[in-house]
Design a protein around this motif. Structure first.
Motif, PDB file in Angstrom:
ATOM      1  N   ASN A 110       5.676   6.848  26.029  1.00 36.14           N
ATOM      2  CA  ASN A 110       6.472   5.664  25.726  1.00 36.14           C
ATOM      3  C   ASN A 110       7.950   6.023  25.800  1.00 36.14           C
ATOM      4  N   VAL A 111       8.710   5.169  26.473  1.00 38.02           N
ATOM      5  CA  VAL A 111      10.157   5.361  26.568  1.00 38.02           C
ATOM      6  C   VAL A 111      10.830   4.456  25.543  1.00 38.02           C
ATOM      7  N   SER A 112      11.685   5.037  24.715  1.00 38.67           N
ATOM      8  CA  SER A 112      12.338   4.284  23.647  1.00 38.67           C
ATOM      9  C   SER A 112      13.563   3.548  24.162  1.00 38.67           C
ATOM     10  N   LYS A 113      13.758   2.327  23.673  1.00 38.29           N
ATOM     11  CA  LYS A 113      14.999   1.612  23.969  1.00 38.29           C
ATOM     12  C   LYS A 113      16.106   2.140  23.057  1.00 38.29           C
ATOM     13  N   LYS A 114      17.318   1.632  23.223  1.00 34.35           N
ATOM     14  CA  LYS A 114      18.453   2.104  22.442  1.00 34.35           C
ATOM     15  C   LYS A 114      18.208   1.867  20.956  1.00 34.35           C
ATOM     16  N   LEU A 115      18.493   2.888  20.152  1.00 39.62           N
ATOM     17  CA  LEU A 115      18.206   2.842  18.723  1.00 39.62           C
ATOM     18  C   LEU A 115      19.306   2.130  17.938  1.00 39.62           C
ATOM     19  N   PRO A 116      18.946   1.489  16.820  1.00 40.10           N
ATOM     20  CA  PRO A 116      19.977   0.886  15.949  1.00 40.10           C
ATOM     21  C   PRO A 116      20.770   1.946  15.182  1.00 40.10           C
ATOM     22  N   PHE A 117      20.213   3.150  15.055  1.00 45.01           N
ATOM     23  CA  PHE A 117      20.918   4.279  14.453  1.00 45.01           C
ATOM     24  C   PHE A 117      20.236   5.569  14.915  1.00 45.01           C
ATOM     25  N   GLU A 118      20.958   6.671  14.818  1.00 44.79           N
ATOM     26  CA  GLU A 118      20.408   7.952  15.239  1.00 44.79           C
ATOM     27  C   GLU A 118      19.510   8.542  14.153  1.00 44.79           C
ATOM     28  N   ILE A 119      18.410   9.179  14.584  1.00 50.37           N
ATOM     29  CA  ILE A 119      17.474   9.806  13.640  1.00 50.37           C
ATOM     30  C   ILE A 119      17.962  11.225  13.361  1.00 50.37           C
ATOM     31  N   LYS A 120      19.075  11.314  12.693  1.00 46.49           N
ATOM     32  CA  LYS A 120      19.651  12.621  12.353  1.00 46.49           C
ATOM     33  C   LYS A 120      20.136  12.553  10.909  1.00 46.49           C
ATOM     34  N   GLU A 121      19.937  13.649  10.166  1.00 42.42           N
ATOM     35  CA  GLU A 121      20.249  13.663   8.744  1.00 42.42           C
ATOM     36  C   GLU A 121      21.736  13.449   8.477  1.00 42.42           C
ATOM     37  N   PHE A 122      22.593  13.976   9.361  1.00 41.14           N
ATOM     38  CA  PHE A 122      24.027  13.904   9.105  1.00 41.14           C
ATOM     39  C   PHE A 122      24.622  12.547   9.464  1.00 41.14           C
ATOM     40  N   VAL A 123      23.852  11.683  10.117  1.00 38.82           N
ATOM     41  CA  VAL A 123      24.351  10.355  10.488  1.00 38.82           C
ATOM     42  C   VAL A 123      24.113   9.403   9.309  1.00 38.82           C
ATOM     43  N   LYS A 124      25.185   8.823   8.785  1.00 41.34           N
ATOM     44  CA  LYS A 124      25.067   7.916   7.648  1.00 41.34           C
ATOM     45  C   LYS A 124      24.634   6.529   8.110  1.00 41.34           C
ATOM     46  N   LYS A 125      23.671   5.967   7.381  1.00 40.86           N
ATOM     47  CA  LYS A 125      23.187   4.619   7.672  1.00 40.86           C
ATOM     48  C   LYS A 125      23.225   3.802   6.387  1.00 40.86           C
ATOM     49  N   SER A 126      23.512   2.519   6.523  1.00 47.13           N
ATOM     50  CA  SER A 126      23.444   1.648   5.349  1.00 47.13           C
ATOM     51  C   SER A 126      21.989   1.506   4.930  1.00 47.13           C
ATOM     52  N   GLU A 127      21.776   1.310   3.623  1.00 46.91           N
ATOM     53  CA  GLU A 127      20.400   1.196   3.153  1.00 46.91           C
ATOM     54  C   GLU A 127      19.717  -0.037   3.726  1.00 46.91           C
ATOM     55  N   SER A 128      20.447  -1.125   3.909  1.00 45.15           N
ATOM     56  CA  SER A 128      19.833  -2.334   4.470  1.00 45.15           C
ATOM     57  C   SER A 128      19.351  -2.091   5.895  1.00 45.15           C
ATOM     58  N   LEU A 129      20.112  -1.304   6.669  1.00 44.04           N
ATOM     59  CA  LEU A 129      19.685  -0.989   8.038  1.00 44.04           C
ATOM     60  C   LEU A 129      18.461  -0.073   8.014  1.00 44.04           C
ATOM     61  N   ARG A 130      18.462   0.878   7.092  1.00 42.48           N
ATOM     62  CA  ARG A 130      17.294   1.759   6.955  1.00 42.48           C
ATOM     63  C   ARG A 130      16.050   0.964   6.584  1.00 42.48           C
ATOM     64  N   MET A 131      16.211  -0.034   5.725  1.00 39.73           N
ATOM     65  CA  MET A 131      15.067  -0.847   5.300  1.00 39.73           C
ATOM     66  C   MET A 131      14.589  -1.762   6.417  1.00 39.73           C
ATOM     67  N   GLN A 132      15.518  -2.264   7.199  1.00 43.76           N
ATOM     68  CA  GLN A 132      15.160  -3.161   8.298  1.00 43.76           C
ATOM     69  C   GLN A 132      14.350  -2.429   9.360  1.00 43.76           C
ATOM     70  N   TYR A 133      14.735  -1.183   9.632  1.00 48.42           N
ATOM     71  CA  TYR A 133      14.018  -0.366  10.625  1.00 48.42           C
ATOM     72  C   TYR A 133      13.356   0.807   9.908  1.00 48.42           C
ATOM     73  N   ARG A 134      12.536   0.469   8.935  1.00 47.52           N
ATOM     74  CA  ARG A 134      11.955   1.513   8.096  1.00 47.52           C
ATOM     75  C   ARG A 134      11.115   2.491   8.905  1.00 47.52           C
ATOM     76  N   TYR A 135      10.405   2.021   9.902  1.00 45.89           N
ATOM     77  CA  TYR A 135       9.550   2.899  10.705  1.00 45.89           C
ATOM     78  C   TYR A 135      10.377   3.945  11.452  1.00 45.89           C
ATOM     79  N   LEU A 136      11.646   3.657  11.732  1.00 42.77           N
ATOM     80  CA  LEU A 136      12.533   4.657  12.331  1.00 42.77           C
ATOM     81  C   LEU A 136      13.079   5.594  11.254  1.00 42.77           C
ATOM     82  N   ASP A 137      13.447   5.035  10.114  1.00 36.51           N
ATOM     83  CA  ASP A 137      13.972   5.849   9.025  1.00 36.51           C
ATOM     84  C   ASP A 137      12.946   6.872   8.558  1.00 36.51           C
TER      85      ASP A 137
END
Length: 608
Positions: A110-137
């Motif tokens: 499977n080829v992934s489309k552009k992500l709403p945020f990077e899956i990296k520990e040092f990249v800060k994400k808002s909690e609402s964005l993390r909750m919206q895309y929980r399967y990525l978080d």
């Protein structure tokens, strides 16, 4: 059959387990693309870690190279190849940092489309964005570790309870009826007009009924529900380790829990010592101002009323002249800067009446005739720059200072002064709680401090019929680092006593509990238990900022699922079988909009 994380799988190994012992071996890895590096390397990730995949540069491997170089981050692939030792000087400190895999075959799942945020520990994400895309978080290494630690903790608890102590894992119903007292419960409509289920806030009644049934030792990893609205760091649905035993006393329950935690405690977090410290409710309120004290640091409350016994300062004199009036103090080490409290301390004191600040220059000058050596702070311990906070009033001054104690610790830590060891785990039992407390809105009436099924201390039982406000309960709370992680009690096992508490003291309708009262009359054994908050316990163990970081799919602060957008509307057609309609709130002066009518005319306000 091969066992382990790669059993029954397309892969031969996980991405985090390869090392120099695997050099020369043919392996198959599956995972997500973490990085793409200049058409030379692909970093492949799964739950266990990372492996560097070497992109072949030979012309004969052009298809493999093209497949790898055309990938996007977070695409899912399977790579087959040979494990090689990295060239000298190219090693790193990763667990797999000494090896790489030369790709010889690639299958793109499977080829992934552009992500709403990077899956990296040092990249800060808002909690609402993390909750919206929980399967990525959840793909992050931190969340993977949290969920796996939680799983291992629960498995060890099950093994301990079932294999070592003969407990029986019993599932109890989710659809139940309203329980008198306690937290508000979620209501579930039925197809019978006017009749509703409630989601249980705990399996309390069922586990007591199981003791009446002779099950003897019950436990359950129980899903519980409370409609508590928008409370910080709370969840409308949560998980408890629920335990009940027959023929047991408080000491037996506490010893069981201590041994279970010691058995299941993660090895990487160090060992925990038993027995845990025990403190009465009265001692906790006296020394810490709260019923769940954080004992990792001192700064205890101290009664200094006798220093001011002849004072003419108005608010101090007024406090001492009141029944149960006193003057309490806490000493905050290094709490004053340049002989002034910091602006943060001033903000803490806003709207807090009865607080007086003394900045320490010389304690002997401030109180020349008083000896502090037998107090929580002494002359030898004090230093210039320490801050003395004094509260004058009735018993309410202690909780006020207790709250300030915790906030001062947070302020000191925010300014780089260590107060609490973040790696320490201080367990504490708090016992001998009041059985009843005055209601906030109607102080002349009583409510249960724990729940209405808690038994009084045997020596206080006679007070039930004369002075119930003085009765202490067989209730015990387990506190870890200032957070309540569990609570339990020995239960009332006689129907007559339970009926008296409900009807005469709590003024509750006993008909709501006819089934339990009837069961207690058919030979109920003495019994007691406890419920541990699994979410809270795990969050403290892993050092998470919120319990949402140890729950796979939590709700938001307002109780919403931002991923699926629940709660959602229900159509008129779907509501009809339940004989209800929605009464929508309208602007002032506007007309009410009714979506559905029914014979029962049940009104259910919408939640927004």
């Amino acid at each position: 059959m091969v066992s382990g994380p790669s059993s029954l799988s397309l892969r031969t190994h996980t991405c985090g387990e390869l090392n120099v012992d695997h050099v020369g071996k043919w392996v198959t890895l599956c995972g997500w693309v973490q990085y793409l590096r200049q058409d030379l390397f692909v970093i492949l990730r799964d739950f266990s870690g990372l492996t560097q995949i070497l992109v072949p540069q030979e012309e004969s491997a052009s298809k493999v190279k093209a497949d790898l170089c055309d990938l996007t981050v977070e695409s899912v692939i399977m790579v087959t190849g040979t494990v090689r030792k990295r060239p000298a000087g190219q090693e790193n400190k990763m667990p797999t940092g000494e090896i790489e895999v030369l790709a010889e075959n690639v299958e793109v799942f499977n080829v992934s489309k552009k992500l709403p945020f990077e899956i990296k520990e040092f990249v800060k994400k808002s909690e609402s964005l993390r909750m919206q895309y929980r399967y990525l978080d959840l793909r992050s290494s931190r969340m993977q570790k949290n969920l796996r630690l939680r799983s291992q903790l629960v498995m060890k608890m099950r093994e301990f309870l079932c294999n070592e102590h003969g407990f029986v894992d019993v599932e109890t119903p989710t659809l139940f009826k309203r329980t008198p007292g306690g937290a508000k419960e979620f209501v579930v409509p039925s197809r019978e007009p006017g009749l509703f289920y409630s989601l249980p806030q705990s399996p309390q009644q069922f586990k007591q009924l199981l003791m009446v049934a002779g099950v003897d030792r019950y436990f359950q990893i129980a899903r519980c529900y409370r409609d508590e609205g928008s409370k910080p760091d709370r969840q409308p649905e949560f998980t408890q380790v629920d335990i009940e035993m027959s023929f047991v006393d408080q000491e037996g329950i506490r010893t069981l829990v201590e041994s279970m935690l010691q058995h299941s405690w993660p090895a990487e977090k160090g060992s925990i010592q038993v027995p845990f410290q025990t403190m009465t409710y009265e001692e906790a309120m006296r020394d810490y101002g709260v019923d769940k004290p954080d004992t990792r640091f001192n700064m205890k409350l101290t009664d200094i009323s006798d220093i001011f016994s002849s004072t003419q300062v108005e608010f101090l004199r007024s406090a001492l002249d009141q029944p149960e009036g006193s003057i309490q103090a806490i000493l905050v080490p290094c709490g004053a800067v340049r002989r002034k409290p910091s602006h943060e301390v001033h903000s803490l004191l806003t709207d807090r009446t009865g607080i007086c600040i003394f900045l320490y220059v010389s304690m002997s000058k401030l109180f020349p005739s008083f000896v502090f050596d037998d107090r929580s702070f002494s002359l030898e311990e004090t230093q210039p720059g320490d801050l003395l906070l004094i509260a004058a009033g009735t018993l309410h001054s202690r909780p006020l200072l207790g709250s300030l104690r915790l906030q001062c610790a947070e302020l000191l830590e925010s300014h780089g002064r260590p107060v609490r060891d973040p790696l320490a785990f201080h367990f504490l039992w708090v016992v001998d709680f009041p059985l009843f407390l005055p209601k906030e809105d109607e102080p002349q009436e009583l409510e249960s401090a724990h729940h209405p099924f808690t038994a009084p201390l045997p020596e206080d039982t006679a007070l039930l019929f004369t002075e119930p406000h003085k009765v202490r309960g067989q209730h015990y709370d387990l506190v870890l680092n200032g957070c309540e992680i569990g609570g339990g009690s020995i239960r009332i096992h006689r129907a007559s006593e339970q009926l008296y508490v409900l009807k005469n003291i709590l003024k509750e309708d006993p008909s709501q509990l006819t089934h339990l009262l009837e069961a207690l009359d058919f030979g109920a054994p003495p019994h007691g238990g406890i419920a541990l908050g699994l979410d809270r316990l795990v969050s403290i163990i892993v050092g998470a900022a919120s319990i949402r970081d140890v729950i796979a799919f939590p709700k938001s602060f307002r109780g919403h699922d931002l991923m699926s957008r629940a709660p959602d509307t229900v159509s008129d057609k779907d509501l009809t079988p339940y004989h209800i309609y929605v009464k929508w709130p309208t602007k002032q002066g506007g007309e009410e909009k009714r979506v559905s009518c029914s014979p029962s005319k049940m009104h259910i306000p919408s939640c927004k």
